[in-house]
Design a protein around this motif. Structure first.
Motif, PDB file in Angstrom:
ATOM      1  N   SER A  27       0.855  -1.128  -0.037  1.00 42.53           N
ATOM      2  CA  SER A  27       0.046   0.133   0.051  1.00 42.53           C
ATOM      3  C   SER A  27       0.939   1.228  -0.018  1.00 42.53           C
ATOM      4  O   SER A  27       2.013   1.400   0.661  1.00 42.53           O
ATOM      5  CB  SER A  27      -0.963  -0.133   1.104  1.00 42.53           C
ATOM      6  N   GLU A  66      -1.977   6.168  -9.224  1.00 39.34           N
ATOM      7  CA  GLU A  66      -2.987   5.338  -9.336  1.00 39.34           C
ATOM      8  C   GLU A  66      -4.135   5.983  -8.609  1.00 39.34           C
ATOM      9  O   GLU A  66      -3.990   6.408  -7.486  1.00 39.34           O
ATOM     10  CB  GLU A  66      -2.591   3.865  -8.712  1.00 39.34           C
ATOM     11  N   ARG A  69      -6.329   2.019  -5.700  1.00 40.48           N
ATOM     12  CA  ARG A  69      -5.561   1.023  -5.101  1.00 40.48           C
ATOM     13  C   ARG A  69      -4.616   0.237  -6.388  1.00 40.48           C
ATOM     14  O   ARG A  69      -5.396   0.014  -7.556  1.00 40.48           O
ATOM     15  CB  ARG A  69      -5.920  -0.218  -4.214  1.00 40.48           C
ATOM     16  N   VAL A  70      -3.507   0.072  -6.473  1.00 39.21           N
ATOM     17  CA  VAL A  70      -2.857  -0.800  -7.463  1.00 39.21           C
ATOM     18  C   VAL A  70      -3.481  -2.027  -7.603  1.00 39.21           C
ATOM     19  O   VAL A  70      -3.755  -2.775  -6.448  1.00 39.21           O
ATOM     20  CB  VAL A  70      -1.373  -0.913  -7.504  1.00 39.21           C
ATOM     21  N   TRP A  72      -6.623  -2.418  -8.462  1.00 43.48           N
ATOM     22  CA  TRP A  72      -7.982  -2.184  -7.829  1.00 43.48           C
ATOM     23  C   TRP A  72      -8.987  -2.469  -9.104  1.00 43.48           C
ATOM     24  O   TRP A  72     -10.116  -2.962  -8.815  1.00 43.48           O
ATOM     25  CB  TRP A  72      -8.167  -0.805  -7.577  1.00 43.48           C
ATOM     26  N   GLN A 210       5.546   4.527  -6.094  1.00 40.96           N
ATOM     27  CA  GLN A 210       3.924   4.485  -6.584  1.00 40.96           C
ATOM     28  C   GLN A 210       3.233   5.341  -5.676  1.00 40.96           C
ATOM     29  O   GLN A 210       3.511   5.464  -4.279  1.00 40.96           O
ATOM     30  CB  GLN A 210       3.552   2.745  -6.368  1.00 40.96           C
ATOM     31  N   GLU A 212      -0.965   5.942  -4.367  1.00 38.07           N
ATOM     32  CA  GLU A 212      -2.385   5.504  -4.362  1.00 38.07           C
ATOM     33  C   GLU A 212      -3.106   6.885  -3.989  1.00 38.07           C
ATOM     34  O   GLU A 212      -2.691   7.597  -3.911  1.00 38.07           O
ATOM     35  CB  GLU A 212      -2.549   4.156  -3.685  1.00 38.07           C
TER      36      GLU A 212
END
Ligand SMILES: Cc1cc2nc3c(=O)[nH]c(=O)nc-3n(C[C@H](O)[C@H](O)[C@H](O)COP(=O)(O)OP(=O)(O)OC[C@H]3O[C@@H](n4cnc5c(N)ncnc54)[C@H](O)[C@@H]3O)c2cc1C
Length: 443
Positions: A27, A66, A69-70, A72, A210, A212
């Motif tokens: 996450s 994103e 969520r990656v 998702w 990354q 989210e």
């Protein structure tokens, strides 16, 4: 039963069998403030994640944004079947482009399958693979056409299909619905949300940053670079990869070219699964929008995972679990104790030509999207092609140039797609009814 398609507040993924059984999903925080990168990837589905992983492994500074969520969206909700090919049939591609071009495309799609397998096995996550092999069955009686197609695919494309006549189908399934099948031992099936989590983790280990809950709201040129803006931050980058699929990303021309198509999956318990299905690989029928299913889990956790139906509506259909349970019982009436546990919807992005949009829009703006219903292998391939183009100037993405960005027709396009689906569904039922009559006459 979780059948409302709602987001689970605990982990931000839609309520599904995959979300309930996922291991150790990564996450990430929301983007706040301004950052710089070599490449900004928009969209954390398998296309964006694979591009981010390959770019980071090649030493590029990557930021992936994103909106949720990656994994998702479709990438974490799909049927999990990993096989060669595209949403468009390879034989149609051959007709349009000639055999050499079609072969080169098919080869890329096989590389996509190998890529997924290698990512999983190289990282010691064999648990993500649920089984091997794929049996596709016909519900009509035209076994000659099926055998001819298999011969052509073997001869011209090196496919590994094996014809299964009607009297041998009982080794795999106990159902009166099917007339014959093609078995391919090479495909396999996976837990797609765990796979998306794995690719995200590998990308993070390689240095890709990354974020989210970071929806991109604008992409514009500023001082010779791209500025990718979210509500709370921005990324400045030389290259940008658009991988937003059916969700309406920040680039209007791409959005207009994509038709969002919904499709549905359930998982269900039954004490009688062994009386119906005797195969640990994937199963499907060859209808235009047919059923695809497999057994997932082990021991007491064994479930039937069943996908099917398509529509252009976006809202969650009422009584989805009951509808798919009816579909299941129409093929396996012996499953009279079937209890649906999870039912969910997913959105696929289709271009009008049913092929992915992979390529360069100019000035370092890249696109890898519209993978339709055949996206696990093709997103791996597409993400890699774009990364190799950015890093090594590799121009294999040009094989996709015939599939340009064309307007998908907006609401009219969606309506036309829905009508075409109903037409094809009618043709499937008609062919099946004919086959049923023919076999009744033979008896
Ligand atoms: C129910 C279902 C079953 C399927 N079964 C199979 C199967 O068995 N085998 C197979 O090969 N394929 C299957 N597919 C197709 C496959 O899942 C998809 O083609 C593939 O996952 C698409 O990946 P993607 O990365 O292009 O898009 P997605 O997974 O849809 O990811 C796009 C991401 O972009 C994000 N995004 C969108 N807009 C923005 C923005 N403005 N800013 C930031 N982020 C944004 C979204 O939140 C989303 O996470 C299935 C699809 C569905 C829905």
């Amino acid at each position: 039963m979780n059948s409302d398609g709602k987001i689970d507040a605990a982990h931000g993924h839609v309520g599904s069998y995959y979300a309930a059984t996922a291991h150790d999903l990564p996450s990430f925080a929301m983007l706040e403030g301004r950052r710089e990168a070599d490449v900004c990837v928009i969209g954390g589905g398998l296309a964006g994640l694979t591009a981010a992983l390959e770019l980071a492994r090649a030493g590029r500074e990557v930021v992936l944004l994103e909106a949720n969520r990656v994994g998702w969206a479709a990438s974490g909700r799909n049927g999990g079947f990993v096989s060669a090919g595209f949403s468009e049939s390879i034989l149609n591609l051959e007709e349009r482009l000639g055999i050499d071009h079609a072969r080169a495309l098919y080869k890329l799609s096989v590389e996509g399958v190998d890529h997924v397998r290698n990512r999983i096995t190289d990282s010691g996550r064999g648990d993500i693979i649920g089984g091997h092999g794929w049996l596709k069955m016909i519900r009509h009686g035209d076994t000659t056409a099926l055998m001819r197609m298999a011969e052509r695919m073997q001869r011209d494309y090196g496919a590994t299909y094996c014809f299964v006549p009607h009297d041998e189908l009982a080794q795999y399934v106990t159902s009166g619905r099917y007339r014959a099948g093609l078995l391919d031992e090479v495909p396999f099936h996976i837990h797609p949300l765990d796979y998306a989590g794995l690719v995200s983790r590998l990308a993070a280990e390689a240095g890709a940053v990354q974020f989210e809950t970071s929806q991109v709201i604008a992409v514009r040129r500023e001082a010779g670079a791209w500025l990718v803006e979210t509500v709370r931050g921005a990324v400045e980058a030389r290259d940008v990869v658009l991988a937003t699929s059916a969700y309406g990303g920040p680039w209007r021309r791409i959005n207009g070219a994509i038709l969002p198509v919904s499709t549905y999956v359930v998982t269900a318990r039954s004490r009688k699964l062994d009386e119906a299905i005797h195969f640990s690989g994937g199963l499907a029928d060859t209808r235009r929008a047919g059923d695809y299913y497999r057994i997932v889990g082990k021991g007491d956790g064994r479930r039937l995972l069943w996908g099917g139906r398509i529509t252009t509506r976006r809202s969650f259909p009422p009584h989805l679990g009951d509808k798919l349970a009816r579909d299941i019982r129409s093929v396996y009436p012996q499953l009279d104790d079937l209890a649906v546990e999870h039912a969910w919807a997913g959105l696929m992005g289709y271009a009008t030509h049913k092929m992915p949009l992979i390529g360069h829009l100019g000035q370092g703006l890249w696109v890898a999207t519209a993978f339709g219903g055949h996206g696990i292998n093709t997103t791996a391939m597409g993400g890699r092609l774009i990364a190799e183009a950015i890093v090594h100037n590799d121009d294999r993405w040009r094989l996709f140039e015939p599939f340009s960005v064309k307007w998908g027709g907006g609401i009219i396009g969606r309506l036309a797609t829905q009508i075409e689906y109903w037409r094809l569904q009618f043709l499937d039922r008609f062919e099946e009814a004919l086959a049923g009559r023919a076999s009744a006459l033979e008896r």
